[in-house]
Scaffold this motif. Structure first.
Motif, short mmCIF file in Angstrom:
data_model
loop_
_atom_site.label_atom_id
_atom_site.label_comp_id
_atom_site.label_asym_id
_atom_site.label_seq_id
_atom_site.Cartn_x
_atom_site.Cartn_y
_atom_site.Cartn_z
N ALA A 127 0.39 0.12 7.01
CA ALA A 127 -0.09 0.88 5.87
C ALA A 127 -0.74 -0.08 4.60
O ALA A 127 -1.59 0.12 4.15
CB ALA A 127 1.17 1.58 5.35
N ARG A 128 0.11 -1.18 4.70
CA ARG A 128 -0.10 -2.48 3.77
C ARG A 128 -1.69 -2.96 4.13
O ARG A 128 -2.57 -2.90 3.06
CB ARG A 128 0.57 -3.55 3.68
CG ARG A 128 1.87 -3.31 2.88
CD ARG A 128 2.91 -4.39 3.12
NE ARG A 128 4.43 -3.73 2.57
CZ ARG A 128 4.48 -3.69 1.38
NH1 ARG A 128 3.90 -4.17 0.44
NH2 ARG A 128 5.84 -3.28 0.76
N ARG A 154 -4.03 -1.36 5.93
CA ARG A 154 -5.14 -0.51 5.93
C ARG A 154 -5.35 -0.13 4.30
O ARG A 154 -6.70 -0.23 4.12
CB ARG A 154 -4.72 0.91 6.39
CG ARG A 154 -4.86 1.36 7.97
CD ARG A 154 -4.77 2.59 8.01
NE ARG A 154 -3.26 3.23 7.60
CZ ARG A 154 -2.35 3.28 8.70
NH1 ARG A 154 -2.79 3.30 9.84
NH2 ARG A 154 -1.20 3.90 8.33
N PHE A 155 -4.48 -0.24 3.51
CA PHE A 155 -4.80 -0.29 2.07
C PHE A 155 -5.71 -1.59 1.75
O PHE A 155 -6.83 -1.25 1.07
CB PHE A 155 -3.54 -0.11 1.02
CG PHE A 155 -3.82 -0.33 -0.28
CD1 PHE A 155 -4.32 0.90 -0.88
CD2 PHE A 155 -3.71 -1.34 -1.02
CE1 PHE A 155 -4.66 0.89 -2.28
CE2 PHE A 155 -3.80 -1.51 -2.49
CZ PHE A 155 -4.55 -0.34 -3.10
N LEU A 210 -8.98 -1.95 3.97
CA LEU A 210 -9.88 -0.66 4.24
C LEU A 210 -10.18 -0.01 2.96
O LEU A 210 -11.08 0.46 2.22
CB LEU A 210 -9.64 0.28 5.35
CG LEU A 210 -9.86 -0.14 6.70
CD1 LEU A 210 -9.39 0.85 7.47
CD2 LEU A 210 -11.24 -0.35 6.74
N ASP A 211 -8.88 0.76 2.39
CA ASP A 211 -9.07 1.92 1.46
C ASP A 211 -9.40 1.28 0.12
O ASP A 211 -10.05 2.00 -0.57
CB ASP A 211 -7.77 2.60 1.34
CG ASP A 211 -7.19 3.30 2.64
OD1 ASP A 211 -8.30 3.36 3.48
OD2 ASP A 211 -6.06 3.58 2.89
N ALA A 212 -8.66 0.23 -0.41
CA ALA A 212 -8.93 -0.61 -1.60
C ALA A 212 -10.45 -1.02 -1.64
O ALA A 212 -11.16 -0.74 -2.45
CB ALA A 212 -8.03 -1.22 -2.08
N GLY A 252 -12.76 2.11 -1.67
CA GLY A 252 -12.57 2.78 -3.02
C GLY A 252 -13.31 1.81 -3.98
O GLY A 252 -13.96 2.49 -5.13
N THR A 308 -6.20 -8.29 -4.80
CA THR A 308 -5.58 -7.12 -4.24
C THR A 308 -4.77 -7.32 -2.92
O THR A 308 -3.62 -7.18 -2.77
CB THR A 308 -6.51 -5.87 -4.13
OG1 THR A 308 -6.88 -5.61 -5.28
CG2 THR A 308 -5.56 -4.74 -3.46
N VAL A 318 -0.84 -7.57 -1.94
CA VAL A 318 -0.40 -6.47 -1.11
C VAL A 318 0.19 -7.17 0.00
O VAL A 318 1.19 -6.72 0.71
CB VAL A 318 -1.52 -5.54 -0.97
CG1 VAL A 318 -0.70 -4.52 0.36
CG2 VAL A 318 -1.60 -4.67 -2.11
N ASP A 328 -10.17 3.53 -9.09
CA ASP A 328 -10.98 3.43 -7.66
C ASP A 328 -9.84 3.14 -6.63
O ASP A 328 -9.87 3.56 -5.65
CB ASP A 328 -11.73 2.34 -7.74
CG ASP A 328 -13.19 2.57 -8.83
OD1 ASP A 328 -13.31 3.95 -9.28
OD2 ASP A 328 -13.74 1.83 -9.20
N ALA A 329 -9.15 2.03 -6.90
CA ALA A 329 -7.96 1.44 -5.81
C ALA A 329 -6.92 2.78 -5.53
O ALA A 329 -6.72 3.15 -4.60
CB ALA A 329 -7.35 0.33 -6.63
N GLY A 386 -9.07 5.59 -3.78
CA GLY A 386 -9.37 4.92 -2.49
C GLY A 386 -8.05 5.05 -1.69
O GLY A 386 -7.92 5.58 -0.38
N LEU A 391 2.22 -0.36 -3.63
CA LEU A 391 1.12 -0.94 -3.45
C LEU A 391 0.21 -0.99 -4.53
O LEU A 391 -0.44 -1.91 -5.18
CB LEU A 391 0.28 -0.48 -2.36
CG LEU A 391 1.02 -0.53 -0.96
CD1 LEU A 391 -0.01 -0.33 0.18
CD2 LEU A 391 1.55 -2.01 -0.59
N ARG A 424 1.46 -3.18 -7.54
CA ARG A 424 1.04 -4.79 -7.22
C ARG A 424 -0.39 -4.83 -7.67
O ARG A 424 -0.62 -5.97 -7.95
CB ARG A 424 1.47 -4.96 -5.66
CG ARG A 424 2.80 -5.17 -5.48
CD ARG A 424 3.04 -5.86 -4.13
NE ARG A 424 4.19 -5.85 -3.43
CZ ARG A 424 4.63 -6.66 -2.61
NH1 ARG A 424 3.90 -7.81 -2.35
NH2 ARG A 424 5.84 -6.48 -2.14
N THR A 425 -1.01 -4.13 -7.02
CA THR A 425 -2.78 -4.14 -7.17
C THR A 425 -2.96 -4.30 -8.65
O THR A 425 -3.77 -5.23 -9.16
CB THR A 425 -3.24 -2.93 -6.73
OG1 THR A 425 -3.14 -2.87 -5.22
CG2 THR A 425 -4.92 -3.14 -6.68
N ALA A 472 -1.91 -7.52 -10.12
CA ALA A 472 -2.54 -8.68 -9.69
C ALA A 472 -3.90 -8.60 -10.26
O ALA A 472 -4.51 -9.60 -10.54
CB ALA A 472 -2.92 -8.46 -8.26
#
Lengths: 201, 201
Positions: free
Chosen positions: A153-154, A156-157, A160-162, A165, A188, A192, B161-162, B165, B184, B187-188, B191
């Motif tokens: 999951a970390r 992926r975030f 991909l997702d961040a 996004g 990021t 993460v 956005d993050a 996303g 997550l 943390r983002t 950071a």
DNA sequence: GTCGTTCTAGAATACATATTCTAATACGAC
DNA sequence: GTCGTATTAGAATATGTATTCTAGAACGAC
């Protein structure tokens, strides 16, 4: 033999792509595509059996391009630095393919292929999910030493997702993602996925 | 005086919302809404002048709810910790409004209101952009001491956005965002917005 | 009870779109 | 040049959808 083609699959898909990028999938009607191309609607049906098939194939090609590149660079990543490179390459893809990026990032599969995939494409579609999934899993195992769901999951975030996004805003605005985004995404990523308290010297 | 209503605006909008959440805006046809509601199509037109107006209002309400909460909690944030709280509240909104979240996060404004806003809603729509924009700008000034475009871009990424996303995946899957996502995103946030090298210590 | 009004009901209409069909064309093979 | 065929061309068809229209029903006021 036979009359030489004036409009190939490539041309038709290209016209559809431009329409989708500019005004969304709904605007890519058969007549709009034909008009964009300067062709009669009938000609399109010589190349694609239906609108659904045409849009499905278009979507699939773009996804394969994007995901193929991402999966490849992820497969080469052996640590966090490698992952950062993969993210930068993803941004590179977006910068290099602004039109395709609009199709991919601004719309959903369902807007192209409502319901199930047409038979002609189920195989290609079925290959897509595992490709990304296993690339991620392998990376977790290799770089993080653990491919459990939390790590996954970390990853992926962060991978991909961040990034998606973050980049979407610029794609939406028709602008190139600024270099600063590379930096934000790398921060990021490290925050993460990185070692918990490396910062403590 | 007059026959008592059997279907109010609320009911109709609710039926439309359920359809959109389940099968997307395209599935929210007037007849589908009527059927979902057990009403004839004619009745809907007693409440909403057109489908466009109905969907536009639905979208607007959800956006106002989401953005209102986010802007409010951002207005209260005086530092990075406050920003982290705002992000957590955003996830709270998504958890508390799973149906609305699907409408908001899985589809685009254009899928509800193609082209310009209907006259009846231009004012409400015009208020939306500045609300978020100025909330972000004020926050940057207050917490980061600088509201220049670079800082703003950082804040947009970390606060909008993050998180969007990151949460979209779960909304798409019809699942609650897991608690880990809060971590997550925090943390983002740190950071991206935090003091550059606080970690050295 | 009658009247005026607001609504339900659902059929009728108008329009847009995907798809199919019929004819005409342009080329290579011979 | 003639023939066969893949293609262009665009009109015709079928289908789905938003919207409008005509009746009739249910309530409060009086």
């Amino acid at each position: 033999m036979g009359r030489p083609p004036k409009f190939g699959r490539r041309d038709i898909a290209g016209a559809a792509l431009r329409l989708v990028a500019a005004r969304g999938p709904a605007a890519a009607t058969m007549s709009a595509i034909a008009q964009e191309l300067g062709a009669p609607t009938g000609s399109i049906y010589h190349r694609f059996a239906s609108r659904e098939l045409l849009l499905a194939e278009l979507w699939m090609e773009v996804v394969e391009s994007f995901q193929g590149e991402l999966a490849t660079s992820l497969a080469e990543a052996r640590d966090i630095d490698g992952a950062a490179r993969a993210v930068r390459r993803m941004l590179g893809w977006v910068r290099a393919h602004p039109i395709e990026a609009r199709l991919l990032l601004l719309h959903r599969r369902e807007d192209f292929v409502p319901g199930d995939w047409p038979d002609a494409l189920v195989e290609r579609a079925a290959a897509l999910e595992p490709q990304m999934g296993s690339a991620l899993r392998r990376f977790c195992k290799r770089a993080l030493g653990d491919a459990g769901e939390p790590s996954l999951a970390r990853a992926r975030f962060a991978l991909l997702d961040a990034p998606i996004g973050g980049v979407k805003r610029y794609v939406q605005a028709g602008k190139q993602p600024p270099p600063m985004l590379d930096e934000l995404l790398e921060r990021t990523l490290r925050a993460v996925l990185g070692p918990a308290q490396r910062g403590a010297r």
